[in-house]
Structures are given as structure tokens and as C-alpha cells.
Design an enzyme around this catalytic site. Structure first.
Site, PDB file in Angstrom:
ATOM      1  N   ASP A   1       0.905  -1.042   0.385  1.00 21.37           N
ATOM      2  CA  ASP A   1       0.166   0.092   0.110  1.00 21.37           C
ATOM      3  C   ASP A   1       0.767   1.164   0.023  1.00 21.37           C
ATOM      4  OD1 ASP A   1      -1.995  -1.874   0.818  1.00 21.37           O
ATOM      5  OD2 ASP A   1      -1.671  -1.386   2.166  1.00 21.37           O
TER       6      ASP A   1
ATOM      7  N   GLU B   1     -11.553  -0.309  -3.092  1.00 20.88           N
ATOM      8  CA  GLU B   1     -10.764   0.678  -2.572  1.00 20.88           C
ATOM      9  C   GLU B   1      -9.605   0.843  -2.627  1.00 20.88           C
ATOM     10  OE1 GLU B   1      -9.332  -2.548   0.317  1.00 20.88           O
ATOM     11  OE2 GLU B   1      -8.084  -3.205  -1.303  1.00 20.88           O
TER      12      GLU B   1
END
Length: 347
Positions: free
Chosen positions: A38, A247
Site C-alpha cells: 500500500d 478501495e
């Protein structure tokens, strides 16, 4: 040395696996001594800083993402793309966040007024994901967490965009383990266990946006929906798995247009939509990154010295969905604003 040998063996094992599939990785991991994912990349004072999540080995089951049991954040820096990556150590630890109970998932960072702000999701004592913020005088920390989470915050994947006029906006939200579907009615439903709370022909759940106050510590408004449209001006539907939001939002500005980029989740793509202001609506345009090895996909995009770069993760080093590694790819945008799709594999 033992740790590095293990990672080397894992790398070779996965490389062989990719060859058997007649594929080779297009880009190499830039961090290998710990698992990272991420990646939120930023350029501060001409230097590149990366704020990833820190994956750890765990025996927790894959129930609502519980095997993603991250407990701290490291900050990394590099002087230039392709340069040496420096690990500045732990910048924030779960035990130093008063309100948080577990799961420090994907973070982001911003700079303003000589301070640096680390935004992060974590589950509170009631098991509800909230957004926290921690402050430092240095881009690498240590960061000191605020005593409480940001009021009216929820879900995961904070991403802060700072516009040319100095205003700052947080985009956030993630379905399934990120609990966005449990907020579908406007309040948290602890009994909602479905991944999808709307029919395939209904308007899809989408990410959220909230403007930040000038102190960078609070929302100045209630979160709003990020409206995503198709080329006919119609909202994307729940059944549109190739284009709908799941997301991992990331926003950047190019040629006076706002690019809302995000993960499609079940189809494992990073895609983009374009709008005329930070609130949108954003019209779907195409794919930024094709599916990587590993279940999740999450990214960031920076412009340094006139060149764009995509930061993303896959599971080349471990072959396990919860033990990931960060990579970098050049990103090409045409004069007309079209992003050229990045492929994580080469034939």
C-alpha cells in the site's frame, strides 16, 4: 543474513512460478528486508518519501482481512527513482495510538506549515475502523498520534490530496474488510456481514471525500460520496466489477484535471476517472495497472521532475497475499491526458 537468504529463496521460487506461467515480473521489489504494501509516495523538498503499510507473518485466519494484522509503520526515502532506498525505522507504533486496538492498515501523509501528518486507519476498541492522524516535524517521524480519531471518520485507506489553492481533502473507503458496506445506511451496522449490500443493478457503494480544516487534524465537513460515472453520465453500478470502486483511492492533478484512481477489488485492477474539481463527479476512463500477483492491489502516483511514476505492490517475494512488497513503474500520460496501462508482467 538468515532473513535475507529466506527472502532470496522465496524470490527464486516465485520467479520460477512466474516463468512456468510464461510470465516474468516487469519490475523488481525495492524493499526486501521487511514486507511492505500500500505504498503512499510523496515528494517533500525534492526528495521521495514512501509511507507503506508493514506486513507481518501471522497465524490469524483470513476473516474480514484479519490476517492483515499490521502493528507499526516504517518510512522510507530515496533521493531519486532507482536510487538507494533508506529505511528510517518505526515512525509510529500501535501501542502509541491511545484510541486504537489493532490493524494499522494503509496510511498516507501530507505536509503543511512546516509539519508532517501521517494519516492511518485502525480498529478502535469496538472493532470499528476509524482514521487517525499523527504529527511530526520530520517527514520520517517519529510521529505523535492525536489522542482521538478524526471525528466522523470511518472505513480505511485515507488518501490526502492538496490542491493548488492550499485546500486539502481526504478520500477514503474500502469494502468488505474495510467496513464501508457497514456504513451504507449512514450509521455503523455491526450485524452487516455481506460484502455487497446493494443489488447488481443498483448504484454501487463508492469512496468518500471530506475537506480537512487548515490544522490538518479535523474534517471541516461531513464526508460525501465520490460520484463515479460512465461515459454516458450514468453512475457506476454494483455489478460493474471492472469499473466500480472497491478501495485504495489516490487523487492527483494533471492539466487542470483531477484524476481519481482506485482499486476495483474483485477484478484486481487499478483504474482511473477524471473530473473538473476535487469533488467530481469523475468519469471513468480506463485502466492504470493490470492485475498483479496477489489478491490486493493498492498504489500511489507521483510526478517528479516532470515524470510520473506508479508505486504499487505484489507478492513476488513471499507468494502470500498478506506478505507483500513495493515496486515502482514509470507511468506515461499522453498529451490528451490518457494513461497508458502498466503491465506488472512481461512475456
Amino acid at each position: 543474513m538468515h532473513r535475507l537468504n529466506i527472502l532470496t529463496l522465496l524470490f527464486l521460487s516465485n520467479f520460477t512460478f512466474a516463468q512456468k506461467l510464461d510470465k516474468k515480473y516487469a519490475h523488481q521489489p525495492i524493499i526486501s528486508h521487511i514486507y511492505t504494501a500500500d505504498p503512499s509516495a510523496h515528494v517533500f523538498n525534492g526528495k521521495i518519501y514512501i509511507y507503506p503499510s508493514h506486513d507481518i507473518a501471522t497465524d490469524k485466519p483470513n476473516t474480514n482481512g484479519d490476517h492483515f494484522d499490521m502493528r507499526d509503520y516504517h518510512v522510507f526515502s530515496m533521493d531519486s527513482i532507482g536510487g538507494k532506498v533508506i529505511d528510517h525505522g518505526v515512525a509510529l507504533d500501535l501501542k502509541d495510538v491511545p484510541w486504537a486496538d489493532r490493524q494499522l492498515w494503509a496510511p498516507d501523509a501530507a505536509a503543511k506549515n512546516g509539519k508532517y501528518y501521517l494519516y492511518f486507519p485502525a480498529k478502535d476498541k469496538n472493532g470499528i475502523f476509524r482514521m487517525g492522524v499523527a504529527v511530526s516535524k520530520s517527514p520520517v517521524g517519529l510521529f505523535k498520534a492525536q489522542p482521538n480519531f478524526i471525528k466522523d471518520s470511518f472505513s480505511i485507506d485515507p488518501s490526502v490530496f492538496q490542491d493548488d489553492d492550499g485546500e486539502s481533502y481526504m478520500y477514503f473507503g474500502g469494502i468488505w474488510g474495510g467496513q464501508l458496506q457497514q456504513w451504507a445506511t449512514g450509521t455503523f451496522d455491526k450485524n452487516e456481514t455481506r460484502k455487497e449490500v446493494r443489488a447488481a443493478n443498483e448504484v454501487a457503494l463508492t469512496g468518500k471525500i471530506a475537506k480537512l480544516k487548515s490544522n490538518m487534524l479535523e474534517f471541516s465537513e461531513k464526508p460525501k460520496d465520490v460520484v463515479l460515472l460512465d461515459s454516458f453520465g450514468k453512475p457506476l453500478l454494483t455489478g460493474d466489477q471492472d469499473r466500480r470502486f472497491f478501495e485504495g483511492a489516490w487523487v492527483f492533478k494533471h492539466q487542470n484535471k483531477y484524476y481519481f484512481t482506485y482499486s476495483t477489488g474483485s477484478t484486481h485492477k487499478i483504474v482511473y476517472a477524471i473530473g473538473d474539481n476535487p469533488y467530481g463527479p469523475f468519469t471513468y476512463k480506463g485502466v492504470v495497472l493490470n492485475p498483479v500477483q496477489g489478491w490486493t492491489t493498492h498504489h500511489s502516483i507521483i510526478n517528479i521532475k516532470g515524470n510520473f511514476y506508479l508505486f504499487y505492490h505484489d507478492t513476488e517475494l513471499s507468494g502470500k497475499s498478506h506478505l507483500r512488497n513495493v515496486k515502482i513503474a514509470p507511468l506515461h500520460i499522453s498529451e490528451s491526458g490518457v494513461i497508458q496501462t502498466v503491465n506488472p508482467f512481461i512475456k
